[in-house]
Write a protein that holds these residues in place. Structure first.
Motif, PDB file in Angstrom:
ATOM      1  N   ASP A 225       0.848  -1.190   0.000  1.00  0.00           N
ATOM      2  CA  ASP A 225       0.000   0.000   0.000  1.00  0.00           C
ATOM      3  C   ASP A 225       0.887   1.244   0.000  1.00  0.00           C
ATOM      4  O   ASP A 225       1.581   1.524   0.980  1.00  0.00           O
ATOM      5  N   LYS A 227       0.321   4.396   0.204  1.00  0.00           N
ATOM      6  CA  LYS A 227       0.005   5.506   1.111  1.00  0.00           C
ATOM      7  C   LYS A 227       0.580   5.287   2.507  1.00  0.00           C
ATOM      8  O   LYS A 227       0.913   6.243   3.211  1.00  0.00           O
ATOM      9  N   THR A 228       0.677   4.039   2.940  1.00  0.00           N
ATOM     10  CA  THR A 228       1.144   3.769   4.303  1.00  0.00           C
ATOM     11  C   THR A 228       2.484   3.046   4.344  1.00  0.00           C
ATOM     12  O   THR A 228       2.948   2.649   5.408  1.00  0.00           O
ATOM     13  N   GLN A 230       6.358   2.082   4.545  1.00  0.00           N
ATOM     14  CA  GLN A 230       7.513   2.659   5.219  1.00  0.00           C
ATOM     15  C   GLN A 230       8.620   1.627   5.355  1.00  0.00           C
ATOM     16  O   GLN A 230       8.373   0.420   5.416  1.00  0.00           O
ATOM     17  N   SER A 240      10.314  -3.888   5.298  1.00  0.00           N
ATOM     18  CA  SER A 240       9.385  -2.775   5.163  1.00  0.00           C
ATOM     19  C   SER A 240       7.987  -3.251   5.549  1.00  0.00           C
ATOM     20  O   SER A 240       7.748  -4.439   5.744  1.00  0.00           O
ATOM     21  N   ARG A 241       7.061  -2.302   5.637  1.00  0.00           N
ATOM     22  CA  ARG A 241       5.692  -2.661   6.014  1.00  0.00           C
ATOM     23  C   ARG A 241       4.729  -1.579   5.530  1.00  0.00           C
ATOM     24  O   ARG A 241       5.125  -0.485   5.146  1.00  0.00           O
ATOM     25  N   ASP A 242       3.451  -1.931   5.539  1.00  0.00           N
ATOM     26  CA  ASP A 242       2.392  -0.949   5.358  1.00  0.00           C
ATOM     27  C   ASP A 242       1.342  -1.215   6.441  1.00  0.00           C
ATOM     28  O   ASP A 242       1.605  -1.954   7.399  1.00  0.00           O
ATOM     29  N   LYS A 243       0.181  -0.654   6.303  1.00  0.00           N
ATOM     30  CA  LYS A 243      -0.823  -0.774   7.370  1.00  0.00           C
ATOM     31  C   LYS A 243      -1.306  -2.203   7.586  1.00  0.00           C
ATOM     32  O   LYS A 243      -1.804  -2.538   8.676  1.00  0.00           O
ATOM     33  N   ASP A 244      -1.155  -3.044   6.583  1.00  0.00           N
ATOM     34  CA  ASP A 244      -1.698  -4.405   6.685  1.00  0.00           C
ATOM     35  C   ASP A 244      -0.654  -5.510   6.642  1.00  0.00           C
ATOM     36  O   ASP A 244      -0.902  -6.601   7.156  1.00  0.00           O
ATOM     37  N   SER A 245       0.511  -5.252   6.004  1.00  0.00           N
ATOM     38  CA  SER A 245       1.416  -6.362   5.683  1.00  0.00           C
ATOM     39  C   SER A 245       2.877  -6.020   5.960  1.00  0.00           C
ATOM     40  O   SER A 245       3.234  -4.858   6.172  1.00  0.00           O
ATOM     41  N   TYR A 246       3.723  -7.066   5.896  1.00  0.00           N
ATOM     42  CA  TYR A 246       5.158  -6.956   6.148  1.00  0.00           C
ATOM     43  C   TYR A 246       5.892  -7.529   4.936  1.00  0.00           C
ATOM     44  O   TYR A 246       5.429  -8.479   4.302  1.00  0.00           O
ATOM     45  N   LYS A 255       3.924 -11.996  10.123  1.00  0.00           N
ATOM     46  CA  LYS A 255       4.337 -11.187  11.270  1.00  0.00           C
ATOM     47  C   LYS A 255       5.430 -11.916  12.056  1.00  0.00           C
ATOM     48  O   LYS A 255       6.384 -11.289  12.545  1.00  0.00           O
TER      49      LYS A 255
END
Length: 265
Positions: A225, A227-228, A230, A240-246, A255
């Motif tokens: 994603d 937008k989220t 990082q 790295s990750r976003d709001k839902d996944s790694y 996780k």
């Protein structure tokens, strides 16, 4: 059109902190230059080399190779840098014609390096017809070409540098693949300056985040994603990750796997 000029002229990033053993020959530049002689323009390359002779490093005397720049007009010839020249008609890379000189512009430079050799400087230029890395034509429109990101990252295991180049034209966004030797389109329309960002970790990873997709060294991280998104790890393990996944590298992980990699940094 906004033009981005990126000049990466510091060699320190390629040598500090690294040590490599050279078992074979190693070449070192002395000079590369265009030379005017009575019968025309010549490209001359001088170098020295060391050679491993039964475990003993021996210096081989300096060598100069000279080749005529065929067709160059001496009256209008100009040296651009130690690899490129131009006259009233043509652009030259070393001793060969690569295109017309009309519309010539230098738009970027970077260094590449491999162990036991001198750093190699590379140039991105354009004319009215084409965009080039050195003498290689890129499949991108010269009129609207714009560099978005240009840098090299050194692989701490091999010592070799890897080019990361993102560019765009009026038709889309591209990543230059050293393996394919070509620009690969990753988005079908160009981006505004505030529509993308580049994230780097302290390893070899460069992330390009567009409004729609995320890329690691030119390859899409599927499902990420934008937008989220990082970077989590600043080590050589690209996490790295976003709001839902790694993610590790380009791959989605659990996780539990993510936590394990985090602990092992």
């Amino acid at each position: 059109m906004k033009k981005v000029l990126v000049l990466l002229l510091s060699l320190g990033i390629f040598s500090a902190g690294y040590s490599y053993s050279c078992s074979g020959s190693a070449f070192y530049d002395i000079s590369r230059d265009y030379v005017t002689k009575k019968d025309g323009i010549y490209y001359e390359y001088s170098y020295k080399t060391t050679q491993n002779n039964n475990g003993k490093m021996e210096l081989i005397p300096n060598v100069t190779e000279s080749s005529k720049v065929t067709g160059a007009d001496a009256a209008t010839f100009e040296k651009i840098n130690k690899f490129l020249g131009k006259d009233k008609k043509n652009l030259y890379y070393k001793n060969k014609v690569i295109g017309k000189s009309e519309g010539f512009e230098s738009i970027g430079a970077y260094y590449t390096y491999k162990p036991c050799t001198s750093p190699e400087d590379n140039y991105i230029i354009k004319n009215t017809d084409s965009v080039f890395i050195n003498d290689k034509k890129l499949n991108i429109d010269p009129e609207s070409a714009e560099l978005l990101y240009l840098n090299t990252k050194q692989n701490t295991d091999t010592g070799f540098t890897m080019l990361n180049l993102y560019a765009q034209d009026s038709n889309g966004v591209y990543y230059y693949s050293e393996f394919a030797g070509a620009m690969q389109k990753i988005l079908d329309k160009p981006l505004k300056q505030n529509e993308y960002k580049v994230l780097e970790n302290t390893g070899n990873s460069v992330y390009f985040v567009s409004p729609y997709k995320v890329y690691l060294n030119g390859t899409e991280i599927k499902g990420a994603d934008a937008k989220t998104f990082q970077i989590v790890s600043s080590s050589t393990i690209p996490l790295s990750r976003d709001k839902d996944s790694y993610y590790k590298d380009h791959t989605m992980i659990t996780k539990a796997e993510y936590d394990k990699y985090r602990r092992s940094r």
